[in-house]
Design a protein around this motif. Structure first.
Motif, mmCIF file in Angstrom:
data_model
loop_
_atom_site.group_PDB
_atom_site.id
_atom_site.type_symbol
_atom_site.label_atom_id
_atom_site.label_comp_id
_atom_site.label_asym_id
_atom_site.label_seq_id
_atom_site.Cartn_x
_atom_site.Cartn_y
_atom_site.Cartn_z
ATOM 1 N N SER A 22 2.608 1.140 -15.975
ATOM 2 C CA SER A 22 2.227 0.440 -14.750
ATOM 3 C C SER A 22 3.329 -0.515 -14.308
ATOM 4 C CB SER A 22 0.932 -0.344 -14.970
ATOM 5 O OG SER A 22 1.184 -1.482 -15.776
ATOM 6 N N LEU A 23 3.270 -0.878 -13.053
ATOM 7 C CA LEU A 23 4.221 -1.860 -12.536
ATOM 8 C C LEU A 23 4.010 -3.217 -13.191
ATOM 9 C CD1 LEU A 23 4.336 -0.853 -8.769
ATOM 10 C CD2 LEU A 23 5.903 -0.233 -10.614
ATOM 11 N N GLU A 53 13.546 -5.543 -10.223
ATOM 12 C CA GLU A 53 12.720 -6.636 -9.703
ATOM 13 C C GLU A 53 12.561 -6.493 -8.196
ATOM 14 O OE1 GLU A 53 13.930 -10.412 -12.494
ATOM 15 O OE2 GLU A 53 15.406 -9.692 -11.029
ATOM 16 N N ARG A 54 13.629 -6.133 -7.543
ATOM 17 C CA ARG A 54 13.607 -5.978 -6.090
ATOM 18 C C ARG A 54 12.589 -4.915 -5.676
ATOM 19 N NH1 ARG A 54 19.329 -5.373 -3.382
ATOM 20 N NH2 ARG A 54 19.385 -7.538 -4.024
ATOM 21 N N ASP A 55 12.537 -3.807 -6.418
ATOM 22 C CA ASP A 55 11.555 -2.755 -6.121
ATOM 23 C C ASP A 55 10.135 -3.303 -6.215
ATOM 24 O OD1 ASP A 55 13.565 -0.776 -5.840
ATOM 25 O OD2 ASP A 55 13.510 -0.353 -7.991
ATOM 26 N N LEU A 56 9.880 -4.076 -7.263
ATOM 27 C CA LEU A 56 8.548 -4.654 -7.455
ATOM 28 C C LEU A 56 8.180 -5.609 -6.332
ATOM 29 C CD1 LEU A 56 8.545 -5.462 -11.275
ATOM 30 C CD2 LEU A 56 7.311 -3.633 -10.125
ATOM 31 N N ILE A 60 5.078 -5.193 -3.644
ATOM 32 C CA ILE A 60 4.014 -6.211 -3.553
ATOM 33 C C ILE A 60 3.949 -6.773 -2.140
ATOM 34 C CG2 ILE A 60 3.312 -8.519 -4.328
ATOM 35 C CD1 ILE A 60 4.476 -7.695 -7.121
ATOM 36 N N ALA A 61 5.089 -7.006 -1.519
ATOM 37 C CA ALA A 61 5.115 -7.529 -0.152
ATOM 38 C C ALA A 61 4.482 -6.542 0.830
ATOM 39 C CB ALA A 61 6.546 -7.841 0.270
ATOM 40 N N ARG A 62 4.700 -5.248 0.610
ATOM 41 C CA ARG A 62 4.137 -4.223 1.502
ATOM 42 C C ARG A 62 2.640 -4.043 1.324
ATOM 43 N NH1 ARG A 62 8.288 -0.626 -0.592
ATOM 44 N NH2 ARG A 62 10.160 -1.026 0.617
ATOM 45 N N VAL A 67 -0.849 -3.431 -6.269
ATOM 46 C CA VAL A 67 0.057 -2.343 -6.648
ATOM 47 C C VAL A 67 0.504 -2.449 -8.088
ATOM 48 C CG1 VAL A 67 0.909 -2.040 -4.297
ATOM 49 C CG2 VAL A 67 2.176 -3.486 -5.891
ATOM 50 N N LEU A 68 0.292 -3.602 -8.721
ATOM 51 C CA LEU A 68 0.744 -3.763 -10.101
ATOM 52 C C LEU A 68 0.061 -2.777 -11.050
ATOM 53 C CD1 LEU A 68 1.083 -7.629 -10.292
ATOM 54 C CD2 LEU A 68 2.914 -5.927 -10.211
#
Length: 143
Positions: A22-23, A53-56, A60-62, A67-68
């Motif tokens: 999982s994320l 980290e940037r992908d995560l 999350i912002a989207r 999404v985690l």
């Protein structure tokens, strides 16, 4: 100097996750290990992606913190550029700057053997510049 010289200064281990992790698992690993990205390996140990980290943060912002619970496969970068231990630090730095990579897996003989960051590369370049400046000072003083 080559990428191999950077790898020699780092712990000899590759931190990775599986596609089905999982994320939230990725976030915990990144935090615990104080790193910015992990490689994603399949069941045979082959690299199939990378998650940063940037992908995560972007995911999350989207879509929100929910999404985690999603799998790594849902956000990982699948087309991963790698370098080799024989690549020059200068060339690697140029690649990372041009392509806006902060982390770059290192591949040798078809296997991922490590990961370098832009911080590793910059640190090494600064060390090399300082060493060269000291050598030039010594040369000038000794005449």
């Amino acid at each position: 100097m080559t990428v191999a010289s950077i790898l020699k200064q780092k712990p000899n281990r590759l931190i990775s996750v599986g596609e089905k992790d999982s994320l939230a698992d990725v976030a915990a690993i990144l935090t615990r290990e104080n790193i910015g990205a992990v490689t994603v390996l399949d069941g045979q140990g082959e690299m199939v992606g990378i998650v940063s980290e940037r992908d995560l943060v972007r995911q999350i912002a989207r879509e929100g913190a929910g999404v985690l619970g999603n799998s790594v496969a849902s956000v990982m970068t699948k087309s991963v550029v790698c370098c080799t231990p024989e690549d020059s630090i200068e060339g690697t730095m140029a690649l990372m700057t041009e392509r806006r990579f902060r982390h770059l897996p290192v591949r040798s003989q078809g296997r991922i053997i490590g990961m370098i960051s832009i911080g590793d590369v910059v640190k090494r370049r600064v060390e090399d510049a300082e060493r060269e400046a000291a050598s030039l000072r010594d040369y000038i003083v000794r005449g």
